[in-house]
Design a protein around this motif. Structure first.
Motif, short mmCIF file in Angstrom:
data_model
loop_
_atom_site.label_atom_id
_atom_site.label_comp_id
_atom_site.label_asym_id
_atom_site.label_seq_id
_atom_site.Cartn_x
_atom_site.Cartn_y
_atom_site.Cartn_z
N LEU A 84 9.33 -5.86 6.16
CA LEU A 84 10.58 -6.53 6.11
C LEU A 84 11.12 -6.75 4.55
O LEU A 84 12.37 -6.85 4.56
CB LEU A 84 10.36 -8.09 6.73
CG LEU A 84 10.00 -7.79 8.25
CD1 LEU A 84 9.45 -9.29 8.59
CD2 LEU A 84 11.15 -7.65 9.02
N THR A 85 10.38 -6.80 3.46
CA THR A 85 10.62 -6.70 2.46
C THR A 85 11.71 -5.59 1.94
O THR A 85 12.50 -5.80 1.01
CB THR A 85 9.56 -6.87 1.35
OG1 THR A 85 8.70 -7.79 1.77
CG2 THR A 85 9.74 -7.08 -0.08
N LYS A 86 11.50 -4.50 2.58
CA LYS A 86 12.49 -3.38 2.19
C LYS A 86 13.86 -3.34 2.84
O LYS A 86 14.81 -2.88 2.39
CB LYS A 86 11.94 -2.14 2.91
CG LYS A 86 10.38 -1.85 2.31
CD LYS A 86 10.04 -0.64 3.10
CE LYS A 86 8.53 -0.19 2.45
NZ LYS A 86 7.95 1.07 3.26
N LEU A 87 14.21 -4.60 3.61
CA LEU A 87 15.76 -4.95 4.12
C LEU A 87 16.38 -5.37 2.93
O LEU A 87 15.99 -5.96 2.06
CB LEU A 87 15.57 -6.02 5.30
CG LEU A 87 14.75 -5.56 6.61
CD1 LEU A 87 14.75 -6.89 7.60
CD2 LEU A 87 15.51 -4.47 7.27
N PRO A 88 17.69 -4.77 3.11
CA PRO A 88 18.74 -5.19 1.93
C PRO A 88 18.73 -6.33 1.88
O PRO A 88 19.27 -7.15 2.93
CB PRO A 88 19.81 -4.30 2.49
CG PRO A 88 19.47 -3.95 3.59
CD PRO A 88 18.49 -3.70 3.96
N GLY A 89 18.71 -7.08 0.80
CA GLY A 89 18.89 -8.62 0.59
C GLY A 89 17.96 -9.44 0.61
O GLY A 89 17.93 -10.58 0.28
N LEU A 229 15.95 -14.69 0.07
CA LEU A 229 17.01 -13.86 -0.04
C LEU A 229 17.99 -13.77 -1.45
O LEU A 229 17.73 -14.90 -2.11
CB LEU A 229 17.88 -14.05 0.94
CG LEU A 229 17.61 -14.32 2.49
CD1 LEU A 229 18.81 -14.68 3.31
CD2 LEU A 229 16.89 -13.14 3.05
N ASP A 230 18.35 -12.60 -1.97
CA ASP A 230 19.07 -12.62 -3.30
C ASP A 230 20.41 -13.60 -3.17
O ASP A 230 20.61 -14.10 -4.18
CB ASP A 230 19.35 -11.29 -3.67
CG ASP A 230 20.22 -10.43 -2.70
OD1 ASP A 230 20.52 -11.20 -1.42
OD2 ASP A 230 20.60 -9.21 -2.58
N ASP A 231 21.08 -13.81 -1.77
CA ASP A 231 21.96 -14.51 -1.72
C ASP A 231 21.65 -15.45 -0.26
O ASP A 231 21.79 -14.75 0.74
CB ASP A 231 23.34 -13.70 -1.78
CG ASP A 231 24.55 -14.68 -1.44
OD1 ASP A 231 24.28 -16.05 -1.33
OD2 ASP A 231 25.60 -14.23 -1.25
N PRO A 232 21.44 -16.72 -0.31
CA PRO A 232 21.07 -17.21 0.82
C PRO A 232 22.17 -17.44 1.90
O PRO A 232 22.11 -17.70 2.85
CB PRO A 232 20.57 -18.79 0.32
CG PRO A 232 20.29 -18.38 -1.04
CD PRO A 232 20.74 -17.54 -1.57
#
Length: 410
Positions: A84-89, A229-232
């Motif tokens: 799951l950590t590999k998903l974008p964002g 996330l990098d952008d919530p």
């Protein structure tokens, strides 16, 4: 259309001393209005962006941004986290368990949200809590029954690290002849954190396994995963991708995100930011009307000149170009000056406020400022479009001049 000729004549008209002093006065105010409107829009938008960014850091850094809920235990959750950590964002995934509870000290009682965490996995949470003090999350050990409280919550309960509090959970209730008895256990305050927001008053962290014992759940099972996330604000878009990842393993899950608890707050901030931008954009619109007035006066003043140019073969589109370029020059000057003034004030806003002894947020606090170039591009594009359309009507009036009628009394 001869653009070079129209540009040359338009620049000459713009540079020449106006015969009508009132037209010059209106032109000055049109340029000044665009300057003030653009500068104010940049300053206020940057401050609102900063406030929104600060809220994202102080609130969404402490609460789950996206959570996956499964009815059945997630098998091999460590390897699933790696996928799951590999998903974008996605910048981090950790096991999480949460519950609403009551916390009681010797002097007070309060309702709180309790999160069970594995401190070794919570690098992103610890990084967001730059102001944690009086202990640390590393002291949360399984079986030690320690708790980390928000600073406002600790102050309300009148406790400090080393004191004991009682935690009562609504989950894990047992029924006795005297009625339902909530699950409860004493915890030792291991530390206090401060995010500078409302989460300091209603949030507490304990070890994941201690939370399972408190809620009378089977130890070692993981049913909820917490995403960083990098952008919530992209949590809703990411939700479908996360569900699809679990569907590959035949596991049905549901998701929830920060909007369930704090969506109304960020919605209010966004609406306020949009309304402020709309109000300040009206300054630019009023300035554009002044450009219309100034150009109409210029058309009346130059009617004979336009008639002579048309008798010499100047096309209707060329005449329109002359006055559209003249009006656009005023808008561009106001826009460029407004950008320079707005950016300069924004970058030095706190220095300027301190110089004049103005404290907006209170003593010792500075305004957060965040310039966004995409927003700047919209301001520039919007100003140019409004100014361009403001020049169309006076240019059409000039293009409609009939040489015979205009030169009849010359």
């Amino acid at each position: 259309m001869n653009l070079a000729l129209s540009s040359h004549i338009g620049f000459r008209y713009w540079r020449a001393r106006k015969a009508n002093g009132f037209a010059s006065f209106i032109t000055f105010f049109a340029v000044s209005g665009i300057l003030l409107g653009v500068a104010a829009l940049i300053i206020v938008s940057s401050v609102m962006n900063g406030l929104e960014g600060q809220l994202k850091q102080r609130i969404l850094g402490a609460v789950p941004q996206l959570t996956v809920h499964s009815q059945a235990p997630i098998e091999q959750w460590q390897s699933k986290i790696a996928e799951l950590t590999k998903l974008p964002g996605v910048i981090g995934v950790t096991p999480s368990i949460s519950n609403q509870a009551m916390i009681q000290s010797s002097s007070n009682i309060s309702a709180i949200g309790v999160y069970g965490i594995y401190p070794d996995f919570e690098h992103n949470l610890l990084a967001s809590m730059e102001h944690s003090f009086n202990g640390s999350f590393e002291q949360l050990e399984a079986g030690k029954y320690r708790i980390v409280l928000g600073s406002l919550l600790a102050r309300r309960l009148g406790v400090s690290p080393g004191d004991k509090v009682r935690l009562l959970s609504g989950e894990g209730v047992i029924y006795s002849p005297l009625g339902p008895v909530p699950s409860q256990r004493k915890f030792v305050v291991a530390g206090v954190f401060e995010m500078g927001s409302q989460v300091d008053a209603n949030l507490a962290y304990i070890h994941y396994e201690d939370a399972q014992r408190l809620m009378r759940q089977k130890p070692g099972q993981v049913k909820n995963l917490r995403f960083y996330l990098d952008d919530p604000f992209n949590a809703a878009n990411l939700s479908s991708d996360v569900i699809a990842e679990f569907s590959k393993d035949g596991l049905e899950v549901t998701t929830s995100d920060w909007r369930d608890s704090y969506g109304h707050l960020f919605g209010a901030v966004k609406m306020e930011k949009n309304m402020m931008s709309l109000m300040l954009s009206l300054i630019i619109a009023v300035a554009a009307f002044n450009i219309v007035s100034a150009l109409v006066m210029m058309v009346v003043d130059k009617t004979a000149d336009v008639a002579v140019l048309k008798t010499q073969g100047l096309m209707t589109s060329d005449v329109m170009g002359i006055f559209m370029i003249q009006g656009s020059l005023n808008a561009i000057i106001g826009l460029v000056c407004g950008l320079l003034v707005g950016i300069a004030i924004t970058l030095n806003l706190n220095i300027i406020l301190n110089t004049f002894g103005i404290s907006v947020l209170g003593a010792g606090q500075s305004l957060p400022v965040q310039l966004e170039w995409s927003q700047m591009s919209l301001i520039v594009l919007g100003t140019l479009l409004i100014s361009f359309f403001a020049t169309v009507y006076p240019a059409m009036r000039a293009a409609g001049v009939q040489p015979a009628n205009a030169l009849r009394h010359e």
